[in-house]
Design an enzyme around this catalytic site. Structure first.
Site, PDB file in Angstrom:
ATOM      1  N   GLU A  86       0.901  -1.148   0.000  1.00  0.00           N
ATOM      2  CA  GLU A  86       0.000   0.000   0.000  1.00  0.00           C
ATOM      3  C   GLU A  86       0.939   1.197   0.000  1.00  0.00           C
ATOM      4  O   GLU A  86       1.834   1.283   0.845  1.00  0.00           O
ATOM      5  CB  GLU A  86      -0.889  -0.010   1.248  1.00  0.00           C
ATOM      6  CG  GLU A  86      -1.985  -1.068   1.216  1.00  0.00           C
ATOM      7  CD  GLU A  86      -3.045  -0.800   0.150  1.00  0.00           C
ATOM      8  OE1 GLU A  86      -3.201   0.359  -0.274  1.00  0.00           O
ATOM      9  OE2 GLU A  86      -3.697  -1.770  -0.278  1.00  0.00           O
ATOM     10  N   THR A 132      11.429   3.099   0.667  1.00  0.00           N
ATOM     11  CA  THR A 132      11.257   4.522   0.392  1.00  0.00           C
ATOM     12  C   THR A 132      12.166   5.373   1.274  1.00  0.00           C
ATOM     13  O   THR A 132      12.531   4.955   2.383  1.00  0.00           O
ATOM     14  CB  THR A 132       9.782   4.915   0.657  1.00  0.00           C
ATOM     15  OG1 THR A 132       9.669   6.326   0.682  1.00  0.00           O
ATOM     16  CG2 THR A 132       9.286   4.387   2.004  1.00  0.00           C
ATOM     17  N   ASP A 133      12.465   6.593   0.801  1.00  0.00           N
ATOM     18  CA  ASP A 133      13.233   7.527   1.638  1.00  0.00           C
ATOM     19  C   ASP A 133      12.377   8.072   2.784  1.00  0.00           C
ATOM     20  O   ASP A 133      12.908   8.686   3.713  1.00  0.00           O
ATOM     21  CB  ASP A 133      13.793   8.687   0.800  1.00  0.00           C
ATOM     22  CG  ASP A 133      12.726   9.524   0.118  1.00  0.00           C
ATOM     23  OD1 ASP A 133      11.525   9.174   0.182  1.00  0.00           O
ATOM     24  OD2 ASP A 133      13.089  10.557  -0.489  1.00  0.00           O
ATOM     25  N   GLU A 134      11.052   7.839   2.728  1.00  0.00           N
ATOM     26  CA  GLU A 134      10.181   8.395   3.781  1.00  0.00           C
ATOM     27  C   GLU A 134      10.445   7.760   5.142  1.00  0.00           C
ATOM     28  O   GLU A 134      10.070   8.308   6.172  1.00  0.00           O
ATOM     29  CB  GLU A 134       8.711   8.268   3.358  1.00  0.00           C
ATOM     30  CG  GLU A 134       8.472   8.993   2.040  1.00  0.00           C
ATOM     31  CD  GLU A 134       7.020   9.156   1.635  1.00  0.00           C
ATOM     32  OE1 GLU A 134       6.144   9.157   2.510  1.00  0.00           O
ATOM     33  OE2 GLU A 134       6.782   9.283   0.422  1.00  0.00           O
ATOM     34  N   TYR A 157       2.139   5.169   6.632  1.00  0.00           N
ATOM     35  CA  TYR A 157       2.798   4.547   5.475  1.00  0.00           C
ATOM     36  C   TYR A 157       4.289   4.345   5.747  1.00  0.00           C
ATOM     37  O   TYR A 157       4.809   3.230   5.637  1.00  0.00           O
ATOM     38  CB  TYR A 157       2.602   5.407   4.211  1.00  0.00           C
ATOM     39  CG  TYR A 157       3.551   5.057   3.082  1.00  0.00           C
ATOM     40  CD1 TYR A 157       3.466   3.821   2.436  1.00  0.00           C
ATOM     41  CD2 TYR A 157       4.554   5.938   2.662  1.00  0.00           C
ATOM     42  CE1 TYR A 157       4.348   3.487   1.406  1.00  0.00           C
ATOM     43  CE2 TYR A 157       5.432   5.620   1.640  1.00  0.00           C
ATOM     44  CZ  TYR A 157       5.320   4.388   1.012  1.00  0.00           C
ATOM     45  OH  TYR A 157       6.194   4.055   0.004  1.00  0.00           O
ATOM     46  N   LYS A 161       6.596   0.922   6.188  1.00  0.00           N
ATOM     47  CA  LYS A 161       7.753   0.600   5.335  1.00  0.00           C
ATOM     48  C   LYS A 161       9.012   0.442   6.207  1.00  0.00           C
ATOM     49  O   LYS A 161       9.829  -0.449   5.960  1.00  0.00           O
ATOM     50  CB  LYS A 161       7.977   1.688   4.281  1.00  0.00           C
ATOM     51  CG  LYS A 161       6.913   1.776   3.207  1.00  0.00           C
ATOM     52  CD  LYS A 161       6.774   0.544   2.327  1.00  0.00           C
ATOM     53  CE  LYS A 161       7.934   0.344   1.388  1.00  0.00           C
ATOM     54  NZ  LYS A 161       7.675  -0.792   0.450  1.00  0.00           N
ATOM     55  N   ASN A 187       8.898   8.906  -7.220  1.00  0.00           N
ATOM     56  CA  ASN A 187       8.986   8.586  -8.641  1.00  0.00           C
ATOM     57  C   ASN A 187       7.912   9.324  -9.432  1.00  0.00           C
ATOM     58  O   ASN A 187       6.862   9.665  -8.882  1.00  0.00           O
ATOM     59  CB  ASN A 187       8.730   7.094  -8.868  1.00  0.00           C
ATOM     60  CG  ASN A 187       9.882   6.196  -8.458  1.00  0.00           C
ATOM     61  OD1 ASN A 187      10.191   5.249  -9.142  1.00  0.00           O
ATOM     62  ND2 ASN A 187      10.530   6.475  -7.342  1.00  0.00           N
TER      63      ASN A 187
END
Ligand code: NAD
Ligand code: TYD
Length: 351
Positions: A86, A132-134, A157, A161, A187
């Protein structure tokens, strides 16, 4: 060398580019695309390669342990490239549990099955986790995320991750499995579901609908051309040392409001509108809760160790992206009908 690779989430935005690249560039490999086909998964993204002899689609849920076990037994893969997730921060704020299930539980299911199935041959197999960089949280005005930056996720989110990344490392350290992780910035490109900023703005401008800008539009994202990301995954998958991590980014930071104004101006020209016409659609709305201010990736390690650099400029990529959305009206209409209409009819209120 012949290889069988399960690519999860291959019907999504980034996954479809990764599947296409591997199917086309490695005719000796067998590529199995495992995807649940959620609202974000779309087999139309892979129409051009669906009949290739080295490609196969399997519909299934990574949360379903029995199914994952059967799939490994049936396919006997040498590697997994894991993209299924997700992926939308706003949806994670509304519905965090879905993110825990797919992103954390689903990833652990895959790891566990791989651990059992690959026992005794971890040196000949690979679990590649796309992240992800998040997970690094937010930057202030200066600095960049490196592979050494401590994890500090803020949204459900990014927390999910981060959790999945930690499990991947735990399987490397505890069981000796071969794993690799890459953490990538935002992206953009073709087949991007129009809930994310760039395709949503293109679609709304095209349809003459308000373009929602969260807060003051001052948040900064570092945009990466999706095909450059797929190439980075290819390079890392084939060359990274076991247990390594790479950041992937385009050195391409944009304030949201500047990016949206640029899209408005490009679309004015392409749609034959007077300059400034589309910018009238810009609508400032309530900010996203916990909105990270700035992301920026330092991709020096990937450049120095594996020679990867972005292949195209943002100007080229954005032009190609806008052209793709204008040329693929049927795709856009299909993905924005039905459920999408319901989801966005009361929009801007869920954050
Ligand atoms: P996406 O939402 O476009 O696609 C996700 C895909 O996963 C869909 O095809 C969906 O059907 C599938 N999926 C979801 N739940 C599943 C489940 N339980 N079982 C099997 N399949 C399932 O996402 P994306 O933007 O292509 O992102 C792909 C990966 O890259 C994700 O792991 C995401 O966290 C990561 N990532 C994305 C970005 C970005 O800018 N989009 C940036 C960095 C990292
Ligand atoms: P998004 O594409 O959702 O990616 P992420 O939250 O994973 O970075 O959002 C990119 C940026 O754009 C983010 O700062 C939130 C902002 N945004 C808007 O201002 N309006 C929108 O309609 C959307 C979807 C995002």
């Amino acid at each position: 060398m012949k290889k069988k690779i399960i690519i999860t989430g291959g019907a999504g935005f980034i996954g479809s580019h990764v599947v296409r690249r591997f199917v086309k560039n490695y005719p000796d490999y067998s590529i199995v695309n495992l995807d649940k086909l959620t609202y974000a998964g779309n087999l139309a993204n892979l129409k051009d390669i669906e009949n290739e002899p080295n490609y196969k689609f399997v519909k299934g849920d990574i949360v379903d342990i029995a199914f994952i076990n059967e799939l490994f037994a049936a396919e006997n893969p040498d590697a997994v490239i894991h993209l299924a997730a997700e992926s939308h921060v706003d949806r994670s704020i509304t519905n965090p549990l879905d993110f825990v299930m797919t992103n954390v539980v689903g990833t652990v299911n895959l790891l566990n099955t791989a651990r059992e199935h690959w026992k005794g041959r971890y040196d000949k197999t690979r679990f590649y986790h796309v992240s992800t960089d998040e997970v690094y949280g937010t930057l202030g005005e200066d600095g960049m995320f490196t592979e050494e930056t401590a994890y500090d996720p803020h949204s459900p989110y990014s927390a999910s991750k981060a959790g999945s990344d930690h499990f991947v490392r735990a399987y490397q350290d505890t069981y000796g499995m071969d794993t690799v992780i890459s953490n990538c910035s935002n992206n953009y490109g073709s087949f991007h579901f129009p809930e994310k900023l760039i395709p949503l703005a293109i679609n709304n401008i095209k349809q003459n609908r308000p373009v929602p800008v969260y807060g003051k539009g001052e948040n900064i994202r570092d945009w990466l051309w999706v095909e450059d990301h797929a190439r980075a995954i290819d390079v890392i998958f084939h060359n990274a040392k076991s247990g390594s991590t790479y950041n992937i980014g385009g050195h391409n930071e944009w304030k949201n409001i500047d990016l949206i104004r640029l899209l408005c101006s490009i679309l004015d020209k392409k749609l034959g509108r007077a300059e400034g016409e589309s910018a009238k659609l810009i609508t400032f709305v309530t900010d996203r809760a916990g909105h990270d201010l700035r992301y920026a990736i330092d991709a020096t390690k990937l450049k120095n160790e594996l020679g990867w650099v972005p292949g195209i400029t943002f100007e080229e990529g954005l032009e190609k992206t806008v052209d793709w959305y204008l040329a693929n009206e049927e795709w856009l209409n299909d993905v924005t009908s039905g459920h999408y209409q319901q989801y966005y009819s009361g929009q801007y209120n869920d954050r």
